[in-house]
Design a protein around this motif. Structure first.
Motif, mmCIF file in Angstrom:
data_model
loop_
_atom_site.group_PDB
_atom_site.id
_atom_site.type_symbol
_atom_site.label_atom_id
_atom_site.label_comp_id
_atom_site.label_asym_id
_atom_site.label_seq_id
_atom_site.Cartn_x
_atom_site.Cartn_y
_atom_site.Cartn_z
ATOM 1 N N ARG A 160 0.857 -1.189 0.000
ATOM 2 C CA ARG A 160 0.000 0.000 0.000
ATOM 3 C C ARG A 160 0.889 1.233 0.000
ATOM 4 O O ARG A 160 1.941 1.251 0.628
ATOM 5 N N GLY A 161 0.446 2.273 -0.708
ATOM 6 C CA GLY A 161 1.219 3.506 -0.769
ATOM 7 C C GLY A 161 0.317 4.706 -0.927
ATOM 8 O O GLY A 161 -0.912 4.600 -0.861
ATOM 9 N N GLY A 162 0.953 5.865 -1.133
ATOM 10 C CA GLY A 162 0.196 7.098 -1.246
ATOM 11 C C GLY A 162 -0.707 7.126 -2.454
ATOM 12 O O GLY A 162 -1.737 7.809 -2.463
ATOM 13 N N GLN A 163 -0.320 6.376 -3.515
ATOM 14 C CA GLN A 163 -1.101 6.396 -4.752
ATOM 15 C C GLN A 163 -2.164 5.298 -4.801
ATOM 16 O O GLN A 163 -3.045 5.340 -5.655
ATOM 17 N N GLY A 164 -2.087 4.307 -3.882
ATOM 18 C CA GLY A 164 -3.087 3.243 -3.919
ATOM 19 C C GLY A 164 -2.561 1.929 -3.391
ATOM 20 O O GLY A 164 -1.511 1.865 -2.743
ATOM 21 N N THR A 165 -3.284 0.851 -3.695
ATOM 22 C CA THR A 165 -2.951 -0.497 -3.241
ATOM 23 C C THR A 165 -2.591 -1.365 -4.441
ATOM 24 O O THR A 165 -3.217 -1.252 -5.494
ATOM 25 N N VAL A 166 -1.576 -2.225 -4.273
ATOM 26 C CA VAL A 166 -1.137 -3.101 -5.360
ATOM 27 C C VAL A 166 -1.453 -4.548 -4.987
ATOM 28 O O VAL A 166 -1.112 -5.012 -3.895
ATOM 29 N N TYR A 167 -2.123 -5.256 -5.928
ATOM 30 C CA TYR A 167 -2.509 -6.652 -5.729
ATOM 31 C C TYR A 167 -1.750 -7.556 -6.696
ATOM 32 O O TYR A 167 -1.428 -7.150 -7.815
ATOM 33 N N LYS A 168 -1.501 -8.777 -6.256
ATOM 34 C CA LYS A 168 -0.948 -9.798 -7.140
ATOM 35 C C LYS A 168 -2.102 -10.538 -7.796
ATOM 36 O O LYS A 168 -3.071 -10.910 -7.132
ATOM 37 N N GLY A 169 -1.997 -10.751 -9.113
ATOM 38 C CA GLY A 169 -3.046 -11.447 -9.834
ATOM 39 C C GLY A 169 -2.487 -12.540 -10.725
ATOM 40 O O GLY A 169 -1.297 -12.545 -11.057
ATOM 41 N N VAL A 170 -3.360 -13.470 -11.107
ATOM 42 C CA VAL A 170 -2.980 -14.554 -12.013
ATOM 43 C C VAL A 170 -4.020 -14.627 -13.127
ATOM 44 O O VAL A 170 -5.208 -14.833 -12.866
ATOM 45 N N LEU A 171 -3.559 -14.456 -14.381
ATOM 46 C CA LEU A 171 -4.455 -14.532 -15.532
ATOM 47 C C LEU A 171 -4.719 -15.993 -15.898
ATOM 48 O O LEU A 171 -3.999 -16.891 -15.439
ATOM 49 N N PRO A 172 -5.735 -16.265 -16.721
ATOM 50 C CA PRO A 172 -6.067 -17.652 -17.079
ATOM 51 C C PRO A 172 -4.899 -18.431 -17.685
ATOM 52 O O PRO A 172 -4.834 -19.659 -17.550
ATOM 53 N N ASP A 173 -3.945 -17.740 -18.355
ATOM 54 C CA ASP A 173 -2.792 -18.432 -18.924
ATOM 55 C C ASP A 173 -1.652 -18.579 -17.913
ATOM 56 O O ASP A 173 -0.518 -18.889 -18.275
ATOM 57 N N ASN A 174 -1.969 -18.333 -16.618
ATOM 58 C CA ASN A 174 -1.018 -18.434 -15.500
ATOM 59 C C ASN A 174 0.034 -17.319 -15.471
ATOM 60 O O ASN A 174 1.004 -17.399 -14.716
ATOM 61 N N MET A 175 -0.155 -16.291 -16.269
ATOM 62 C CA MET A 175 0.748 -15.142 -16.231
ATOM 63 C C MET A 175 0.502 -14.350 -14.963
ATOM 64 O O MET A 175 -0.642 -14.036 -14.614
ATOM 65 N N LEU A 176 1.588 -14.014 -14.236
ATOM 66 C CA LEU A 176 1.470 -13.218 -13.019
ATOM 67 C C LEU A 176 1.439 -11.736 -13.371
ATOM 68 O O LEU A 176 2.193 -11.264 -14.228
ATOM 69 N N ILE A 177 0.571 -10.998 -12.696
ATOM 70 C CA ILE A 177 0.432 -9.562 -12.936
ATOM 71 C C ILE A 177 0.361 -8.827 -11.608
ATOM 72 O O ILE A 177 0.085 -9.421 -10.559
ATOM 73 N N ALA A 178 0.642 -7.526 -11.654
ATOM 74 C CA ALA A 178 0.466 -6.651 -10.490
ATOM 75 C C ALA A 178 -0.602 -5.630 -10.860
ATOM 76 O O ALA A 178 -0.514 -4.978 -11.907
ATOM 77 N N ILE A 179 -1.607 -5.496 -10.014
ATOM 78 C CA ILE A 179 -2.732 -4.606 -10.291
ATOM 79 C C ILE A 179 -2.716 -3.457 -9.291
ATOM 80 O O ILE A 179 -2.821 -3.666 -8.082
ATOM 81 N N LYS A 180 -2.549 -2.262 -9.793
ATOM 82 C CA LYS A 180 -2.492 -1.065 -8.958
ATOM 83 C C LYS A 180 -3.879 -0.436 -8.877
ATOM 84 O O LYS A 180 -4.405 0.057 -9.864
ATOM 85 N N LYS A 181 -4.466 -0.496 -7.686
ATOM 86 C CA LYS A 181 -5.791 0.091 -7.468
ATOM 87 C C LYS A 181 -5.606 1.519 -6.978
ATOM 88 O O LYS A 181 -5.204 1.761 -5.846
ATOM 89 N N SER A 182 -5.842 2.455 -7.858
ATOM 90 C CA SER A 182 -5.557 3.855 -7.583
ATOM 91 C C SER A 182 -6.489 4.428 -6.528
ATOM 92 O O SER A 182 -7.595 3.935 -6.310
ATOM 93 N N LYS A 183 -6.015 5.490 -5.864
ATOM 94 C CA LYS A 183 -6.865 6.214 -4.920
ATOM 95 C C LYS A 183 -7.616 7.353 -5.596
ATOM 96 O O LYS A 183 -8.256 8.155 -4.936
#
Length: 237
Positions: free
Chosen positions: A68-91
Motif C-alpha cells: 500500500r502507498g500514497g497512490q493506492g494499493t497493489v494486488y498480485k493477480g494470475v491470468l487464465p494463462d497463469n501469467m502473473l500480474i500486479a494490479i495497482k488500485k488507484s486512490k
C-alpha cells in the motif's frame, strides 16, 4: 420464470450502466483520445474488464495485497494463462487533477519498451476507481534491500552498482530514445523494483511529463519527493 428473467435482465442493464458511468468518470474517453494520437501504441494497452481482474485476484482478496502507498494499493493477480500480474488500485476518486495524472501515466507507459522499465500491460476503467495492470516484478523495491531496518542481508556493492547503471540507462532511454522525451520526476528507491536477478525496473510514472521535441527549455510544476528532487529543478521548475 418470467419474473426472474426480467429481474436478471434489469440487473444486467443496471450493472452495464454503472460500468459505462465509471468508464467515463475514470477518464476512459480522455484515454482513448490520447492513445489515438500515439500511432502504433493503442494495441499495446489492453482494456481489461472488471470481471477479468476480479477473477485474477480472487475478488481482490486481502491475501493478494503486495503493498500500500500514497497512490493506492497493489494486488498480485494470475491470468487464465497463469501469467502473473500486479494490479495497482488507484486512490483516484473523481478529482479531475488525479484523473489527469492517472491518464498521463497510462499514456506515458504505453510508449515505453525497455527492459529496465516496469511494463504496463493495460488498465481497467469499469470499476469505481481505475486499475492499472503491470508485469509482476517479484523481488520488492530497492529500498527493501538496502534499508537495514527491512533487510539484514543487504545486497553487495557490486549489485548496487549494477542497479544504479541499469536505472541510469532507463532514465537515459526516457530522456533520449522515446518518440517524445519523458521526465519521470520521482526517481527514488521505492520506485525502483527488482526482479529475481536483481534487475532494476523503474516504476510509478504518475508524476511524469511528456516533453515536445521542439521545446528546448521546459518549465513544469515541481512534483516529486523532497530529498530526491534535483536542486536546480526544485528552484527553477
Amino acid at each position: 420464470m418470467l419474473v426472474s428473467t426480467l429481474c436478471w435482465a434489469h440487473k444486467q442493464r443496471t450493472l452495464k450502466q454503472i460500468r459505462e458511468r465509471n468508464f467515463e468518470q475514470n477518464g476512459g474517453n480522455m484515454l482513448l483520445q490520447r492513445l489515438s494520437q500515439q500511432q502504433g501504441y493503442t494495441d499495446r494497452t489492453k482494456i481489461f474488464t472488471q470481471v477479468e481482474l476480479q477473477n485474477a485476484t480472487n475478488n481482490f482478496d486481502e491475501d493478494r495485497i503486495l503493498g500500500r502507498g500514497g497512490q493506492g494499493t497493489v494486488y498480485k493477480g494470475v491470468l487464465p494463462d497463469n501469467m502473473l500480474i500486479a494490479i495497482k488500485k488507484s486512490k483516484v476518486g473523481g478529482d479531475p487533477r488525479q484523473i489527469k495524472d492517472f491518464i498521463n501515466e497510462v499514456v506515458v507507459l504505453s510508449q515505453i519498451n525497455h527492459r529496465n522499465v516496469e511494463k504496463l500491460l493495460g488498465c481497467c476503467l469499469e470499476t469505481d476507481v481505475p486499475l492499472l495492470v503491470y508485469e509482476f516484478v517479484d523481488n520488492g523495491t530497492l529500498l527493501d534491500h538496502i534499508d537495514p531496518l527491512k533487510n539484514e542481508c543487504s545486497i553487495s556493492w557490486e549489485t548496487r552498482l549494477k542497479i544504479a547503471v541499469e536505472t541510469a540507462e532507463a532514465i537515459s532511454y526516457l530522456h533520449s530514445a522515446t518518440s517524445i522525451p519523458i521526465i519521470h520526476r520521482d526517481i527514488k528507491s521505492t520506485n525502483i523494483l527488482l526482479d529475481h536477478n536483481h534487475r532494476a525496473k523503474v516504476s510509478d510514472f504518475g508524476a511524469s511529463r511528456l516533453v515536445p521535441l521542439d521545446e528546448t527549455q521546459v518549465t513544469t510544476m515541481v512534483q516529486g519527493t523532497l530529498g530526491y528532487l534535483d536542486p536546480e529543478y526544485l528552484h527553477t521548475g
